[in-house]
Motif scaffolding. Structure first.
Motif, PDB file in Angstrom:
ATOM      1  N   PHE A 228       0.860  -1.173   0.000  1.00 14.58           N
ATOM      2  CA  PHE A 228       0.000   0.000   0.000  1.00 14.58           C
ATOM      3  C   PHE A 228       0.899   1.227   0.000  1.00 14.58           C
ATOM      4  O   PHE A 228       1.786   1.345   0.839  1.00 14.58           O
ATOM      5  N   HIS A 229       0.659   2.125  -0.961  1.00 14.44           N
ATOM      6  CA  HIS A 229       1.544   3.280  -1.115  1.00 14.44           C
ATOM      7  C   HIS A 229       0.737   4.573  -1.160  1.00 14.44           C
ATOM      8  O   HIS A 229      -0.250   4.668  -1.899  1.00 14.44           O
ATOM      9  N   GLN A 230       1.184   5.556  -0.393  1.00  9.64           N
ATOM     10  CA  GLN A 230       0.581   6.892  -0.363  1.00  9.64           C
ATOM     11  C   GLN A 230       1.454   7.821  -1.205  1.00  9.64           C
ATOM     12  O   GLN A 230       2.654   7.932  -0.953  1.00  9.64           O
ATOM     13  N   PHE A 231       0.870   8.475  -2.192  1.00 11.85           N
ATOM     14  CA  PHE A 231       1.603   9.443  -2.998  1.00 11.85           C
ATOM     15  C   PHE A 231       1.526  10.818  -2.343  1.00 11.85           C
ATOM     16  O   PHE A 231       0.515  11.160  -1.725  1.00 11.85           O
ATOM     17  N   PRO A 232       2.568  11.633  -2.471  1.00 13.53           N
ATOM     18  CA  PRO A 232       2.555  12.954  -1.857  1.00 13.53           C
ATOM     19  C   PRO A 232       1.609  13.899  -2.588  1.00 13.53           C
ATOM     20  O   PRO A 232       1.312  13.711  -3.776  1.00 13.53           O
ATOM     21  N   ALA A 233       1.173  14.916  -1.870  1.00 14.26           N
ATOM     22  CA  ALA A 233       0.351  15.957  -2.487  1.00 14.26           C
ATOM     23  C   ALA A 233       1.167  16.662  -3.566  1.00 14.26           C
ATOM     24  O   ALA A 233       2.399  16.697  -3.516  1.00 14.26           O
ATOM     25  N   SER A 234       0.472  17.205  -4.545  1.00 15.21           N
ATOM     26  CA  SER A 234       1.130  17.940  -5.622  1.00 15.21           C
ATOM     27  C   SER A 234       0.357  19.233  -5.863  1.00 15.21           C
ATOM     28  O   SER A 234      -0.629  19.523  -5.177  1.00 15.21           O
ATOM     29  N   GLN A 235       0.758  19.968  -6.868  1.00 13.21           N
ATOM     30  CA  GLN A 235       0.057  21.201  -7.210  1.00 13.21           C
ATOM     31  C   GLN A 235      -1.376  20.929  -7.656  1.00 13.21           C
ATOM     32  O   GLN A 235      -2.206  21.823  -7.677  1.00 13.21           O
ATOM     33  N   HIS A 236      -1.675  19.674  -7.999  1.00 12.50           N
ATOM     34  CA  HIS A 236      -3.014  19.301  -8.455  1.00 12.50           C
ATOM     35  C   HIS A 236      -3.942  18.909  -7.322  1.00 12.50           C
ATOM     36  O   HIS A 236      -5.140  18.762  -7.537  1.00 12.50           O
ATOM     37  N   GLY A 237      -3.387  18.695  -6.118  1.00 12.09           N
ATOM     38  CA  GLY A 237      -4.224  18.334  -4.987  1.00 12.09           C
ATOM     39  C   GLY A 237      -3.575  17.288  -4.118  1.00 12.09           C
ATOM     40  O   GLY A 237      -2.374  17.003  -4.239  1.00 12.09           O
ATOM     41  N   PRO A 238      -4.363  16.673  -3.244  1.00  8.91           N
ATOM     42  CA  PRO A 238      -3.819  15.654  -2.336  1.00  8.91           C
ATOM     43  C   PRO A 238      -3.337  14.436  -3.103  1.00  8.91           C
ATOM     44  O   PRO A 238      -3.811  14.153  -4.201  1.00  8.91           O
ATOM     45  N   GLY A 239      -2.385  13.738  -2.514  1.00  5.58           N
ATOM     46  CA  GLY A 239      -1.858  12.543  -3.144  1.00  5.58           C
ATOM     47  C   GLY A 239      -2.827  11.384  -3.078  1.00  5.58           C
ATOM     48  O   GLY A 239      -3.578  11.237  -2.115  1.00  5.58           O
ATOM     49  N   GLY A 240      -2.802  10.584  -4.098  1.00  2.00           N
ATOM     50  CA  GLY A 240      -3.646   9.400  -4.139  1.00  2.00           C
ATOM     51  C   GLY A 240      -2.965   8.207  -3.513  1.00  2.00           C
ATOM     52  O   GLY A 240      -1.909   8.315  -2.881  1.00  2.00           O
ATOM     53  N   VAL A 241      -3.564   7.061  -3.701  1.00  2.00           N
ATOM     54  CA  VAL A 241      -3.131   5.820  -3.069  1.00  2.00           C
ATOM     55  C   VAL A 241      -3.110   4.711  -4.120  1.00  2.00           C
ATOM     56  O   VAL A 241      -3.964   4.677  -5.004  1.00  2.00           O
ATOM     57  N   THR A 242      -2.145   3.820  -4.002  1.00  3.91           N
ATOM     58  CA  THR A 242      -2.177   2.556  -4.727  1.00  3.91           C
ATOM     59  C   THR A 242      -2.195   1.448  -3.692  1.00  3.91           C
ATOM     60  O   THR A 242      -1.391   1.456  -2.761  1.00  3.91           O
ATOM     61  N   ALA A 243      -3.135   0.541  -3.842  1.00  2.00           N
ATOM     62  CA  ALA A 243      -3.244  -0.616  -2.951  1.00  2.00           C
ATOM     63  C   ALA A 243      -3.209  -1.868  -3.823  1.00  2.00           C
ATOM     64  O   ALA A 243      -4.035  -2.021  -4.721  1.00  2.00           O
ATOM     65  N   THR A 244      -2.238  -2.728  -3.557  1.00  2.00           N
ATOM     66  CA  THR A 244      -2.104  -3.976  -4.303  1.00  2.00           C
ATOM     67  C   THR A 244      -2.131  -5.139  -3.322  1.00  2.00           C
ATOM     68  O   THR A 244      -1.411  -5.122  -2.324  1.00  2.00           O
ATOM     69  N   VAL A 245      -2.972  -6.110  -3.628  1.00  2.00           N
ATOM     70  CA  VAL A 245      -3.033  -7.332  -2.829  1.00  2.00           C
ATOM     71  C   VAL A 245      -2.740  -8.497  -3.780  1.00  2.00           C
ATOM     72  O   VAL A 245      -3.469  -8.714  -4.751  1.00  2.00           O
ATOM     73  N   LEU A 246      -1.647  -9.169  -3.504  1.00  2.00           N
ATOM     74  CA  LEU A 246      -1.297 -10.364  -4.264  1.00  2.00           C
ATOM     75  C   LEU A 246      -2.152 -11.510  -3.734  1.00  2.00           C
ATOM     76  O   LEU A 246      -2.221 -11.730  -2.518  1.00  2.00           O
TER      77      LEU A 246
END
Length: 128
Positions: free
Chosen positions: A46-64
């Motif tokens: 599970f990874h949290q991306f940082p905020a950018s000039q476009h807004g809050p950071g999104g998330v990637t969630a991967t479950v193998l």
């Protein structure tokens, strides 16, 4: 290698912001949905991306999964999500479980609009 690959592009998600913004919370929800669908998680990231000039950071969630994988990507600044559920049907048909997992995630994100795809992958006959 025969299996079912489901994808969905979600727009106008009306869910609680936590599901679009918090990697740990979304990850827990994904693992719970995997269990509820009757699938077997064997790894996760599970990874949290940082905020950018476009807004809050999104998330990637991967479950193998023992059966293959689940991957979720969020774009909170667009209230958008992409979902990817793939199950191999080697030894048993897990297609209904994949559909159940997809339906649970759609209910979590509460999208106003959804574009879904389903692809049967591989060939049941050996050597094809």
């Amino acid at each position: 290698m025969q299996g079912l690959h489901l994808t969905a592009d979600l727009h106008g998600c009306r869910c609680a912001p936590v599901w679009l913004l918090d990697a740990a919370a979304l990850g827990q929800a994904c693992v719970a949905a995997v269990h509820a669908a009757g699938l077997q998680p064997v790894g996760q990231l599970f990874h949290q991306f940082p905020a950018s000039q476009h807004g809050p950071g999104g998330v990637t969630a991967t479950v193998l999964l023992a059966e293959s994988h689940l991957c979720v990507h969020t774009w909170p600044e667009r209230a958008a999500v992409t979902l990817d559920v793939y199950v191999c049907n080697f030894g048993a048909d897990h297609s209904d479980k994949a559909r159940g997992l997809m339906d649970a995630l759609l209910a979590l994100f509460q999208p106003a609009a959804v574009h879904r795809n389903a692809l049967m992958r591989g060939n049941a006959e050996a050597g094809s």
